[in-house]
Design an enzyme around this catalytic site. Sequence first.
Site, PDB file in Angstrom:
ATOM      1  N   GLU A 126     -14.761   5.666  -5.746  1.00 61.08           N
ATOM      2  CA  GLU A 126     -14.754   5.379  -4.303  1.00 61.08           C
ATOM      3  C   GLU A 126     -15.751   6.224  -3.500  1.00 61.08           C
ATOM      4  O   GLU A 126     -15.394   6.974  -2.596  1.00 61.08           O
ATOM      5  CB  GLU A 126     -13.321   5.580  -3.748  1.00 61.08           C
ATOM      6  CG  GLU A 126     -12.291   4.694  -4.409  1.00 61.08           C
ATOM      7  CD  GLU A 126     -10.860   4.972  -3.962  1.00 61.08           C
ATOM      8  OE1 GLU A 126     -10.661   5.604  -2.909  1.00 61.08           O
ATOM      9  OE2 GLU A 126      -9.920   4.582  -4.686  1.00 61.08           O
ATOM     10  N   GLU A 235      -7.296  -1.180 -12.066  1.00 62.30           N
ATOM     11  CA  GLU A 235      -6.020  -0.824 -11.421  1.00 62.30           C
ATOM     12  C   GLU A 235      -5.309  -2.097 -10.919  1.00 62.30           C
ATOM     13  O   GLU A 235      -4.788  -2.160  -9.833  1.00 62.30           O
ATOM     14  CB  GLU A 235      -6.269   0.141 -10.256  1.00 62.30           C
ATOM     15  CG  GLU A 235      -7.084   1.376 -10.644  1.00 62.30           C
ATOM     16  CD  GLU A 235      -7.301   2.355  -9.516  1.00 62.30           C
ATOM     17  OE1 GLU A 235      -6.609   2.252  -8.487  1.00 62.30           O
ATOM     18  OE2 GLU A 235      -8.175   3.239  -9.654  1.00 62.30           O
TER      19      GLU A 235
HETATM   20  O1  G3I Z   1       5.356  14.135  -8.409  1.00 67.31           O
HETATM   21  C1  G3I Z   1       4.988  15.005  -7.324  1.00 67.31           C
HETATM   22  C2  G3I Z   1       6.217  15.687  -6.778  1.00 67.31           C
HETATM   23  O2  G3I Z   1       6.771  16.554  -7.785  1.00 67.31           O
HETATM   24  C3  G3I Z   1       5.816  16.506  -5.561  1.00 67.31           C
HETATM   25  O3  G3I Z   1       6.978  17.061  -4.985  1.00 67.31           O
HETATM   26  C4  G3I Z   1       5.107  15.636  -4.557  1.00 67.31           C
HETATM   27  C5  G3I Z   1       4.626  16.493  -3.396  1.00 67.31           C
HETATM   28  O4  G3I Z   1       3.515  15.877  -2.797  1.00 67.31           O
HETATM   29  O5  G3I Z   1       3.943  15.035  -5.164  1.00 67.31           O
HETATM   30  C6  G3I Z   1       4.311  14.209  -6.240  1.00 67.31           C
HETATM   31  O6  G3I Z   1       3.102  13.731  -6.781  1.00 67.31           O
HETATM   32  C7  G3I Z   1       2.589  12.550  -6.202  1.00 67.31           C
HETATM   33  C8  G3I Z   1       1.929  11.773  -7.350  1.00 67.31           C
HETATM   34  O7  G3I Z   1       1.324  10.567  -6.843  1.00 67.31           O
HETATM   35  C9  G3I Z   1       2.904  11.441  -8.469  1.00 67.31           C
HETATM   36  O8  G3I Z   1       3.911  10.587  -7.982  1.00 67.31           O
HETATM   37  C10 G3I Z   1       1.501  12.919  -5.187  1.00 67.31           C
HETATM   38  O9  G3I Z   1       2.108  13.515  -4.067  1.00 67.31           O
HETATM   39  C11 G3I Z   1       0.789  11.649  -4.737  1.00 67.31           C
HETATM   40  O10 G3I Z   1      -0.334  11.992  -3.930  1.00 67.31           O
HETATM   41  C12 G3I Z   1       0.262  10.880  -5.936  1.00 67.31           C
HETATM   42  O11 G3I Z   1      -0.274   9.661  -5.428  1.00 67.31           O
HETATM   43  C13 G3I Z   1      -1.175   8.975  -6.315  1.00 67.31           C
HETATM   44  C14 G3I Z   1      -2.482   8.733  -5.539  1.00 67.31           C
HETATM   45  O12 G3I Z   1      -3.378   7.935  -6.325  1.00 67.31           O
HETATM   46  C15 G3I Z   1      -3.181  10.046  -5.200  1.00 67.31           C
HETATM   47  O13 G3I Z   1      -3.517  10.709  -6.387  1.00 67.31           O
HETATM   48  C16 G3I Z   1      -0.526   7.639  -6.685  1.00 67.31           C
HETATM   49  O14 G3I Z   1       0.583   7.881  -7.539  1.00 67.31           O
HETATM   50  C17 G3I Z   1      -1.541   6.754  -7.411  1.00 67.31           C
HETATM   51  O15 G3I Z   1      -1.012   5.443  -7.604  1.00 67.31           O
HETATM   52  C18 G3I Z   1      -2.829   6.625  -6.581  1.00 67.31           C
HETATM   53  O16 G3I Z   1      -3.747   5.919  -7.351  1.00 67.31           O
HETATM   54  C19 G3I Z   1      -4.991   5.627  -6.697  1.00 67.31           C
HETATM   55  C20 G3I Z   1      -6.105   5.744  -7.727  1.00 67.31           C
HETATM   56  O17 G3I Z   1      -6.126   7.062  -8.253  1.00 67.31           O
HETATM   57  C21 G3I Z   1      -7.451   5.385  -7.102  1.00 67.31           C
HETATM   58  N1  G3I Z   1      -7.396   4.032  -6.546  1.00 67.31           N
HETATM   59  C22 G3I Z   1      -6.333   3.846  -5.554  1.00 67.31           C
HETATM   60  C23 G3I Z   1      -4.980   4.165  -6.181  1.00 67.31           C
HETATM   61  C24 G3I Z   1      -3.863   3.920  -5.196  1.00 67.31           C
HETATM   62  O18 G3I Z   1      -3.982   4.810  -4.125  1.00 67.31           O
END
Ligand code: G3I
Length: 325
Positions: A126, A235
């Site tokens: 991105e 994705e």
């Molecule tokens: O699991 C932790 C939890 O223990 C903690 O308390 C909490 C505090 O913020 O965070 C939790 O982790 C989260 C993680 O997903 C696992 O569930 C993160 O906050 C959260 O930011 C993370 O979001 C991911 C996001 O990318 C940012 O990395 C999403 O799961 C994931 O689906 C999303 O994927 C992105 C691709 O990488 C790029 N393309 C878009 C796609 C959707 O946004």
Amino acid sequence: PSILKEKANFGIGAAIKTAHLAELAYANTVKSHFSQVTAEWEMKMELIWSSATGYNWSNADRVVDFAKDNDLEVHGHTLVWYKSFPGWFKNAGYDSTAFEDRVRAYIQTTVGRYKGRVKSWDVANEIFNDNGTLRSTDCPVFATFNDPIGFYGRCFKYAHEADPDAKLFYNDYSVVLASAKRSAIKRMVSRFKNEGIPIHGIGDQFHYRVTTDKNTIKNGLTDMASTGLLIHLSELDIIVNVQQSESYAFTQAEAQKQADMYRFIVESYESLPADQKFAITTWGVTDKYTWLTDYWHAKEYPLLFDQHYQEKEAYRGFLAGLKNN
Ligand code: G3I
């Protein structure tokens, strides 16, 4: 029943979260139906890169070990993405030389650690806006660089030096929908080719919906393939509750609409040249844990398995789209 990965002559991937691997049905569904995995979160900078000289490998190792134990390939996601820069890194200032020195060390250390165990990487994710300009407001560093594309090209080189066998991808969303973004990607690819920068593939995330225009998808895929690179639908999920309505019901008719779109996308992918097919990766395993529930703020049913890990019409639509189904 027919198993997707046995019918496809390219990777059948799923984004996984280690938090769910203890759930037997989750782990078994991944093992039985998919040939490769992408870490939905665990292989991003924010989780690995704890300080300028510190790394936390535990989460990424969990993904790579699970894959190895179950004969699954790993697609590494993602080395350079402004949304997953760790706080300490963003606060370290944007002097472009120091910034690049750190990113080079991160790439060499991370790709080096998984050399031979991670078959491919999203080196950059991105970097363009839909209008084809480079993102800068999201990440000031690229505003200070006088040649950001040159920086990204060197990131591909650093990754290639660390693991010459890994396939290196540029990944983005709306590549088939936003023609200006796609043109910018094509310009970057031809520049990289002219400069001998090792880029092997392009990923379109394919976060689409049942209403996404089919001609646009088909024409956009053909245009992406004109680069001659590997094409990864990286994705894939298909939103059905397009109005984000509270009262939405995922009826049989809705399920069939979603199955038709999955089938269309897989058929379009199958019509690409054989040597440009890499993988189709769904962004998740089961509707029970889709990222869209939080992001879309509405009940969603975007994946191939329902919340009880039963194959949906979407799974059968995907299968029907495969050439040798
Ligand atoms: O699991 C932790 C939890 O223990 C903690 O308390 C909490 C505090 O913020 O965070 C939790 O982790 C989260 C993680 O997903 C696992 O569930 C993160 O906050 C959260 O930011 C993370 O979001 C991911 C996001 O990318 C940012 O990395 C999403 O799961 C994931 O689906 C999303 O994927 C992105 C691709 O990488 C790029 N393309 C878009 C796609 C959707 O946004």
